[in-house]
Design a protein around this motif. Structure first.
Motif, PDB file in Angstrom:
ATOM      1  N   GLN A   7      -9.883   2.197   0.144  1.00 42.76           N
ATOM      2  CA  GLN A   7      -9.916   3.496  -0.494  1.00 42.76           C
ATOM      3  C   GLN A   7      -9.019   3.509  -1.726  1.00 42.76           C
ATOM      4  O   GLN A   7      -8.095   2.706  -1.861  1.00 42.76           O
ATOM      5  N   MET A   8      -9.311   4.450  -2.622  1.00 42.37           N
ATOM      6  CA  MET A   8      -8.527   4.601  -3.837  1.00 42.37           C
ATOM      7  C   MET A   8      -7.056   4.861  -3.487  1.00 42.37           C
ATOM      8  O   MET A   8      -6.745   5.721  -2.672  1.00 42.37           O
ATOM      9  N   GLY A   9      -6.146   4.071  -4.061  1.00 41.51           N
ATOM     10  CA  GLY A   9      -4.727   4.255  -3.812  1.00 41.51           C
ATOM     11  C   GLY A   9      -4.201   3.508  -2.610  1.00 41.51           C
ATOM     12  O   GLY A   9      -3.007   3.538  -2.344  1.00 41.51           O
ATOM     13  N   ALA A  10      -5.073   2.834  -1.843  1.00 41.28           N
ATOM     14  CA  ALA A  10      -4.623   2.098  -0.658  1.00 41.28           C
ATOM     15  C   ALA A  10      -4.000   0.771  -1.072  1.00 41.28           C
ATOM     16  O   ALA A  10      -4.396   0.160  -2.059  1.00 41.28           O
ATOM     17  N   ARG A  11      -2.984   0.346  -0.321  1.00 42.83           N
ATOM     18  CA  ARG A  11      -2.339  -0.940  -0.605  1.00 42.83           C
ATOM     19  C   ARG A  11      -3.249  -2.062  -0.135  1.00 42.83           C
ATOM     20  O   ARG A  11      -3.621  -2.121   1.030  1.00 42.83           O
ATOM     21  N   ARG A  12      -3.618  -2.969  -1.035  1.00 44.57           N
ATOM     22  CA  ARG A  12      -4.573  -4.025  -0.737  1.00 44.57           C
ATOM     23  C   ARG A  12      -3.895  -5.384  -0.559  1.00 44.57           C
ATOM     24  O   ARG A  12      -4.552  -6.396  -0.542  1.00 44.57           O
ATOM     25  N   PHE A  13      -2.596  -5.408  -0.442  1.00 45.07           N
ATOM     26  CA  PHE A  13      -1.895  -6.691  -0.473  1.00 45.07           C
ATOM     27  C   PHE A  13      -0.950  -6.857   0.695  1.00 45.07           C
ATOM     28  O   PHE A  13      -0.005  -7.626   0.627  1.00 45.07           O
ATOM     29  N   GLY A  14      -1.149  -6.137   1.757  1.00 48.77           N
ATOM     30  CA  GLY A  14      -0.304  -6.296   2.926  1.00 48.77           C
ATOM     31  C   GLY A  14       0.865  -5.347   2.928  1.00 48.77           C
ATOM     32  O   GLY A  14       0.954  -4.407   2.126  1.00 48.77           O
ATOM     33  N   ARG A  15       1.804  -5.598   3.828  1.00 50.98           N
ATOM     34  CA  ARG A  15       2.931  -4.692   4.011  1.00 50.98           C
ATOM     35  C   ARG A  15       3.907  -4.739   2.834  1.00 50.98           C
ATOM     36  O   ARG A  15       4.594  -3.760   2.555  1.00 50.98           O
ATOM     37  N   VAL A  16       4.002  -5.886   2.161  1.00 46.99           N
ATOM     38  CA  VAL A  16       4.915  -6.052   1.030  1.00 46.99           C
ATOM     39  C   VAL A  16       4.136  -6.522  -0.189  1.00 46.99           C
ATOM     40  O   VAL A  16       3.345  -7.457  -0.102  1.00 46.99           O
ATOM     41  N   ASN A  17       4.354  -5.877  -1.294  1.00 44.01           N
ATOM     42  CA  ASN A  17       3.744  -6.276  -2.561  1.00 44.01           C
ATOM     43  C   ASN A  17       4.617  -7.355  -3.195  1.00 44.01           C
ATOM     44  O   ASN A  17       5.449  -7.086  -4.060  1.00 44.01           O
ATOM     45  N   TRP A  18       4.437  -8.597  -2.742  1.00 36.04           N
ATOM     46  CA  TRP A  18       5.302  -9.678  -3.175  1.00 36.04           C
ATOM     47  C   TRP A  18       5.186  -9.934  -4.671  1.00 36.04           C
ATOM     48  O   TRP A  18       6.180 -10.193  -5.349  1.00 36.04           O
ATOM     49  N   LEU A  19       3.949  -9.866  -5.202  1.00 37.73           N
ATOM     50  CA  LEU A  19       3.758 -10.117  -6.627  1.00 37.73           C
ATOM     51  C   LEU A  19       4.431  -9.039  -7.462  1.00 37.73           C
ATOM     52  O   LEU A  19       5.112  -9.332  -8.455  1.00 37.73           O
ATOM     53  N   GLY A  20       4.261  -7.784  -7.058  1.00 34.38           N
ATOM     54  CA  GLY A  20       4.901  -6.698  -7.792  1.00 34.38           C
ATOM     55  C   GLY A  20       6.417  -6.777  -7.722  1.00 34.38           C
ATOM     56  O   GLY A  20       7.114  -6.549  -8.721  1.00 34.38           O
ATOM     57  N   LEU A  21       6.945  -7.091  -6.526  1.00 28.89           N
ATOM     58  CA  LEU A  21       8.394  -7.214  -6.362  1.00 28.89           C
ATOM     59  C   LEU A  21       8.937  -8.356  -7.205  1.00 28.89           C
ATOM     60  O   LEU A  21       9.970  -8.215  -7.884  1.00 28.89           O
ATOM     61  N   GLN A  22       8.225  -9.488  -7.195  1.00 33.72           N
ATOM     62  CA  GLN A  22       8.662 -10.628  -8.007  1.00 33.72           C
ATOM     63  C   GLN A  22       8.630 -10.289  -9.494  1.00 33.72           C
ATOM     64  O   GLN A  22       9.532 -10.680 -10.252  1.00 33.72           O
ATOM     65  N   THR A  23       7.629  -9.534  -9.907  1.00 36.80           N
ATOM     66  CA  THR A  23       7.522  -9.153 -11.316  1.00 36.80           C
ATOM     67  C   THR A  23       8.668  -8.239 -11.729  1.00 36.80           C
ATOM     68  O   THR A  23       9.252  -8.400 -12.816  1.00 36.80           O
ATOM     69  N   LEU A  24       9.028  -7.275 -10.870  1.00 36.46           N
ATOM     70  CA  LEU A  24      10.132  -6.365 -11.183  1.00 36.46           C
ATOM     71  C   LEU A  24      11.457  -7.127 -11.256  1.00 36.46           C
ATOM     72  O   LEU A  24      12.266  -6.902 -12.164  1.00 36.46           O
ATOM     73  N   ILE A  25      11.687  -8.030 -10.308  1.00 43.60           N
ATOM     74  CA  ILE A  25      12.908  -8.835 -10.328  1.00 43.60           C
ATOM     75  C   ILE A  25      12.950  -9.689 -11.594  1.00 43.60           C
ATOM     76  O   ILE A  25      13.999  -9.808 -12.254  1.00 43.60           O
ATOM     77  N   HIS A  26      11.797 -10.277 -11.935  1.00 41.51           N
ATOM     78  CA  HIS A  26      11.728 -11.116 -13.136  1.00 41.51           C
ATOM     79  C   HIS A  26      12.041 -10.295 -14.385  1.00 41.51           C
ATOM     80  O   HIS A  26      12.790 -10.749 -15.278  1.00 41.51           O
TER      81      HIS A  26
END
Length: 272
Positions: A11-30
């Motif tokens: 559905q629109m707005g649903a998290r499609r990457f599991g419990r943790v958004n590892w790619l997004g978290l890594q991007t923010l840290i980077h």
């Protein structure tokens, strides 16, 4: 068949990457790490010069006439305090400036719109502050070793206190950055809250010389335990139990991180 496909489609707005958004978290840290590495002369070299000037001034003005403190020279005594004070100020500045600049420039939406949970944003911002704090600590620590011959008696404990200090002030940086809407508000928080807490925490003196009432007040300042703990890790002496101080600092980090998480979760002063 069509109904099954509709059920299987996220559905629109649903998290499609599991419990943790590892790619997004890594991007923010980077992103937060690249912020201070891109201007390393300001974020890494300048703190080293400032700490060196403070040590030089105190050595010229006070050092020759000041006796030993805790069994070491006065310069050796204040060196860990100056190191920790510099570390936490830079960790706070890294996180708070990132949020305030984004709010002033109007691009905070670039951080709020990606599918990052409030906890992931807290971790990402704290990672940037911790990274800058550790880099600054290493630079100043090497300077103390090369020019003053001051080593570290307990390296692991020193690293733990540096990380705890960076995380604590990084959490305060999130809170301050979310609260402040302008640079002058951020400057007021830095000048009237962060700097006094850092300066009045045993950086340049032992709390045993304070009057009883001021000594008791100092014990409620978490930054005192950060500086005192790092001092123990460097010279092997302190005003308080370093293990108790480590526990107090850990609880303080969890408290400020929890407040920061709540502010990001509710969108306080971030979302209309």
């Amino acid at each position: 068949m069509t109904q099954n496909n509709a059920l299987d489609t996220p559905q629109m707005g649903a998290r499609r990457f599991g419990r943790v958004n590892w790619l997004g978290l890594q991007t923010l840290i980077h992103r937060e790490t690249r912020r201070f590495l891109a201007v390393w002369t300001q974020t890494l070299l300048a703190p080293l010069v400032t700490a060196g000037l403070l040590l030089l001034i105190f050595n010229l003005a006070v050092g020759p006439r000041r006796g030993e403190v805790m069994g070491v020279s006065f310069i050796t005594f204040i060196a860990p305090g100056i190191l920790m004070m510099t570390v936490i100020q830079n960790a706070f500045a890294n996180v708070s400036s990132s949020i305030v600049i984004s709010k002033v420039q109007g691009n905070i939406v670039d951080t709020l719109m990606p599918p990052l949970s409030p906890l992931e944003m807290v971790i990402g911002y704290l990672a940037g502050g911790i990274g800058r704090g550790v880099f600054v600590a290493i630079a100043i620590g090497l300077g103390l070793l090369l020019f003053l011959g001051i080593g570290v008696q307990h390296p692991i404990m020193a690293l733990i206190f540096v990380v705890l200090g960076s995380a604590f002030l990084g959490g305060l940086g999130i809170i301050a950055g979310v609260f402040a809407n302008k640079f002058d508000q951020m400057a007021a928080i830095t000048n009237f809250i962060v700097t006094p807490l850092a300066m009045l925490s045993g950086t340049f003196y032992s709390v045993t010389v304070l009057p009883p009432i001021l000594r008791e007040i100092t014990y409620f300042n978490p930054i005192f335990y950060l500086i005192d703990g790092l001092r123990y890790a460097v010279i092997g002496a302190s005003d308080s139990n370093p293990w108790s101080g480590m526990l107090i600092c850990t609880v303080s980090v969890l408290i400020v991180a929890g407040i920061a998480w709540q502010m990001l979760r509710t969108g306080y002063r971030l979302k209309p």
